[in-house]
Design a protein around this motif. Structure first.
Motif, mmCIF file in Angstrom:
data_model
loop_
_atom_site.group_PDB
_atom_site.id
_atom_site.type_symbol
_atom_site.label_atom_id
_atom_site.label_comp_id
_atom_site.label_asym_id
_atom_site.label_seq_id
_atom_site.Cartn_x
_atom_site.Cartn_y
_atom_site.Cartn_z
ATOM 1 N N SER A 161 2.847 7.209 5.689
ATOM 2 C CA SER A 161 2.397 5.584 5.348
ATOM 3 C C SER A 161 3.682 4.973 4.843
ATOM 4 O O SER A 161 4.186 5.736 3.857
ATOM 5 C CB SER A 161 1.363 5.913 4.672
ATOM 6 O OG SER A 161 0.910 4.379 4.170
ATOM 7 N N GLU A 162 4.131 3.954 5.312
ATOM 8 C CA GLU A 162 5.450 3.324 5.022
ATOM 9 C C GLU A 162 4.893 2.135 3.941
ATOM 10 O O GLU A 162 5.771 1.716 3.096
ATOM 11 C CB GLU A 162 6.136 2.714 5.937
ATOM 12 C CG GLU A 162 6.614 3.919 6.833
ATOM 13 C CD GLU A 162 7.741 4.530 6.140
ATOM 14 O OE1 GLU A 162 8.387 4.213 5.412
ATOM 15 O OE2 GLU A 162 7.398 5.924 6.248
ATOM 16 N N VAL A 163 3.717 1.624 4.145
ATOM 17 C CA VAL A 163 3.361 0.409 3.143
ATOM 18 C C VAL A 163 2.122 0.738 2.534
ATOM 19 O O VAL A 163 1.033 1.031 3.399
ATOM 20 C CB VAL A 163 3.368 -0.836 3.922
ATOM 21 C CG1 VAL A 163 2.998 -1.903 3.143
ATOM 22 C CG2 VAL A 163 4.768 -1.032 4.547
ATOM 23 N N PRO A 164 1.951 0.555 1.457
ATOM 24 C CA PRO A 164 0.373 0.737 0.868
ATOM 25 C C PRO A 164 -0.439 -0.403 1.160
ATOM 26 O O PRO A 164 0.251 -1.577 0.993
ATOM 27 C CB PRO A 164 0.468 0.859 -0.890
ATOM 28 C CG PRO A 164 1.954 0.435 -0.875
ATOM 29 C CD PRO A 164 2.887 0.651 0.293
ATOM 30 N N GLN A 165 -1.663 -0.234 1.639
ATOM 31 C CA GLN A 165 -2.466 -1.289 2.033
ATOM 32 C C GLN A 165 -3.930 -0.919 2.382
ATOM 33 O O GLN A 165 -4.042 0.552 2.125
ATOM 34 C CB GLN A 165 -1.726 -1.864 3.145
ATOM 35 C CG GLN A 165 -1.879 -0.746 4.529
ATOM 36 C CD GLN A 165 -0.610 -1.038 5.241
ATOM 37 O OE1 GLN A 165 -0.490 -2.123 5.696
ATOM 38 N NE2 GLN A 165 0.067 -0.044 5.684
ATOM 39 N N ASN A 166 -4.612 -1.447 2.989
ATOM 40 C CA ASN A 166 -6.280 -1.159 3.187
ATOM 41 C C ASN A 166 -6.342 -0.491 4.607
ATOM 42 O O ASN A 166 -7.375 -0.628 4.980
ATOM 43 C CB ASN A 166 -7.079 -1.966 2.732
ATOM 44 C CG ASN A 166 -7.066 -3.291 3.785
ATOM 45 O OD1 ASN A 166 -6.013 -3.726 4.360
ATOM 46 N ND2 ASN A 166 -8.384 -3.823 4.178
ATOM 47 N N LEU A 167 -5.020 -0.316 5.293
ATOM 48 C CA LEU A 167 -5.138 0.403 6.468
ATOM 49 C C LEU A 167 -4.856 1.977 6.506
ATOM 50 O O LEU A 167 -4.315 2.460 5.606
ATOM 51 C CB LEU A 167 -4.172 -0.436 7.407
ATOM 52 C CG LEU A 167 -4.176 -1.970 7.542
ATOM 53 C CD1 LEU A 167 -2.893 -2.193 8.460
ATOM 54 C CD2 LEU A 167 -5.512 -2.282 8.546
ATOM 55 N N SER A 168 -5.256 2.569 7.485
ATOM 56 C CA SER A 168 -5.061 3.930 7.748
ATOM 57 C C SER A 168 -4.864 4.117 8.799
ATOM 58 O O SER A 168 -5.121 3.493 9.931
ATOM 59 C CB SER A 168 -6.389 4.812 7.129
ATOM 60 O OG SER A 168 -7.202 4.462 7.852
ATOM 61 N N ALA A 169 -4.329 5.483 9.289
ATOM 62 C CA ALA A 169 -3.902 5.798 10.536
ATOM 63 C C ALA A 169 -4.479 7.263 10.920
ATOM 64 O O ALA A 169 -4.649 8.063 9.873
ATOM 65 C CB ALA A 169 -2.570 5.772 11.032
ATOM 66 N N SER A 210 -6.853 2.081 11.663
ATOM 67 C CA SER A 210 -8.076 1.702 11.167
ATOM 68 C C SER A 210 -8.164 1.066 9.851
ATOM 69 O O SER A 210 -7.201 1.094 9.256
ATOM 70 C CB SER A 210 -9.294 3.137 11.053
ATOM 71 O OG SER A 210 -9.138 3.784 12.176
ATOM 72 N N SER A 211 -9.322 0.347 9.416
ATOM 73 C CA SER A 211 -9.623 -0.228 8.298
ATOM 74 C C SER A 211 -11.032 -0.297 7.886
ATOM 75 O O SER A 211 -11.772 -0.460 9.076
ATOM 76 C CB SER A 211 -9.233 -1.706 8.103
ATOM 77 O OG SER A 211 -9.414 -2.376 7.016
ATOM 78 N N LYS A 212 -11.509 -0.092 6.764
ATOM 79 C CA LYS A 212 -12.805 -0.091 6.592
ATOM 80 C C LYS A 212 -13.408 -1.432 6.395
ATOM 81 O O LYS A 212 -14.394 -1.708 6.677
ATOM 82 C CB LYS A 212 -13.067 0.690 5.314
ATOM 83 C CG LYS A 212 -12.936 2.198 5.563
ATOM 84 C CD LYS A 212 -13.213 3.190 4.319
ATOM 85 C CE LYS A 212 -13.121 4.790 4.489
ATOM 86 N NZ LYS A 212 -13.285 5.502 3.468
ATOM 87 N N LYS A 213 -12.497 -2.235 5.515
ATOM 88 C CA LYS A 213 -12.698 -3.716 5.431
ATOM 89 C C LYS A 213 -11.441 -4.705 5.423
ATOM 90 O O LYS A 213 -10.541 -4.476 4.544
ATOM 91 C CB LYS A 213 -13.500 -4.012 3.891
ATOM 92 C CG LYS A 213 -14.540 -3.235 3.587
ATOM 93 C CD LYS A 213 -14.994 -3.410 2.133
ATOM 94 C CE LYS A 213 -16.904 -3.032 2.057
ATOM 95 N NZ LYS A 213 -17.008 -3.400 0.642
ATOM 96 N N LEU A 214 -11.655 -5.343 6.487
ATOM 97 C CA LEU A 214 -10.389 -6.199 6.874
ATOM 98 C C LEU A 214 -10.338 -7.411 5.617
ATOM 99 O O LEU A 214 -11.415 -7.823 5.293
ATOM 100 C CB LEU A 214 -10.851 -6.904 8.137
ATOM 101 C CG LEU A 214 -10.228 -5.778 9.343
ATOM 102 C CD1 LEU A 214 -10.725 -6.536 10.720
ATOM 103 C CD2 LEU A 214 -8.857 -5.511 9.535
ATOM 104 N N LEU A 215 -9.019 -7.564 5.455
ATOM 105 C CA LEU A 215 -8.699 -8.849 4.978
ATOM 106 C C LEU A 215 -8.230 -9.698 5.577
ATOM 107 O O LEU A 215 -7.694 -9.629 6.685
ATOM 108 C CB LEU A 215 -7.661 -8.405 3.598
ATOM 109 C CG LEU A 215 -8.010 -7.147 2.259
ATOM 110 C CD1 LEU A 215 -6.726 -6.887 1.838
ATOM 111 C CD2 LEU A 215 -9.327 -7.539 1.929
ATOM 112 N N LEU A 216 -8.033 -11.064 4.965
ATOM 113 C CA LEU A 216 -7.461 -12.252 5.702
ATOM 114 C C LEU A 216 -5.913 -11.859 6.133
ATOM 115 O O LEU A 216 -5.403 -12.189 7.288
ATOM 116 C CB LEU A 216 -7.341 -13.474 5.093
ATOM 117 C CG LEU A 216 -8.875 -14.232 4.945
ATOM 118 C CD1 LEU A 216 -8.740 -15.395 4.022
ATOM 119 C CD2 LEU A 216 -9.156 -14.701 6.475
#
Lengths: 111, 114
Positions: free
Chosen positions: B58-66, B77-83
């Protein structure tokens, strides 16, 4: 710090050569210069890359100055389909976290 | 021939909903696979890359996963999307790993979170 500097936009007449400049004054000896382009709403497309020598393929020519501090991508006979954002990338690796796409140059080929 | 498939092409999702974007490649084995994101009017940002099954960087911390459940399948993937997750998501691979050729990108997924 940005590794490359490109003009934000350029225009070119259809049928003429499009010359897109890129400055990379801090390039190191083992870093390559890569060029990609991105047509609207599509993924980027690899164009060409080089280290020291000038390169040519079916899409374009890449001219690298002797001191390697700048380069020019040449589209010899621009068509309307060449309208796109062109990215110049300087990197040792052709993949991964060291491959940074900046804002690029938006080339508009005009009829 | 070597091809990369990415779907869906466009997606509109409400804030807080889950996300799953899929990328598959054909015509090669053990490719390096990448997920990039492009915000409107911006350059591309590398999100994740994978050099093999189950191996994700992972290059960027965020609410996404791969995830990479199969050799030629890469999922974002994401469990809960943000704007702020809105953007153009691109899957890519290197055709000649170890050589000097460049990335090949998929056609992208334009995600709008509302």
């Amino acid at each position: 710090d940005a590794k490359t500097t490109q003009p934000p936009s350029m225009d070119c007449a259809e049928g003429r050569a499009a010359n897109l400049p890129c400055n990379h004054s801090t390039i190191s000896g083992n870093e390559y210069v890569y060029w990609y382009r991105q047509i609207h709403s599509q993924g980027p497309q690899y164009i060409i890359h080089g280290l020291k020598n000038n390169e040519t393929n079916e899409m374009a020519s890449l001219i690298i100055t002797e001191d390697r501090k700048s380069s020019t991508l040449i589209l010899p006979h621009a068509t309307l389909r060449d309208t796109a954002v062109y990215y110049c990338i300087v990197t040792m690796d052709n993949y991964g976290q060291n491959f940074v796409f900046g804002p690029g140059t938006r080339l508009s080929v005009l009829p | 021939s070597q091809t990369i498939h990415q779907w869906p092409a466009t997606l509109v999702q409400p804030v807080g909903s889950p996300l799953s974007l899929e990328c598959t490649v054909e015509g090669t084995s053990n490719p390096n696979l990448y997920w990039y994101r492009q915000a409107a009017g911006r350059g591309l940002q590398l999100l994740f890359y994978s050099v093999g099954i189950g191996q994700i960087s992972s290059e960027v911390p965020q609410n996404l996963s791969a995830s990479r459940p199969q050799d030629r399948q890469f999922i974002l993937s994401s469990k809960k999307l943000l704007l702020s997750d809105s953007g153009f998501y691109l899957c890519a691979w290197i055709i000649h790993r170890g050589g000097r050729d460049g990335y090949t990108f998929g056609s992208g997924t334009r995600l709008t979170v509302v």
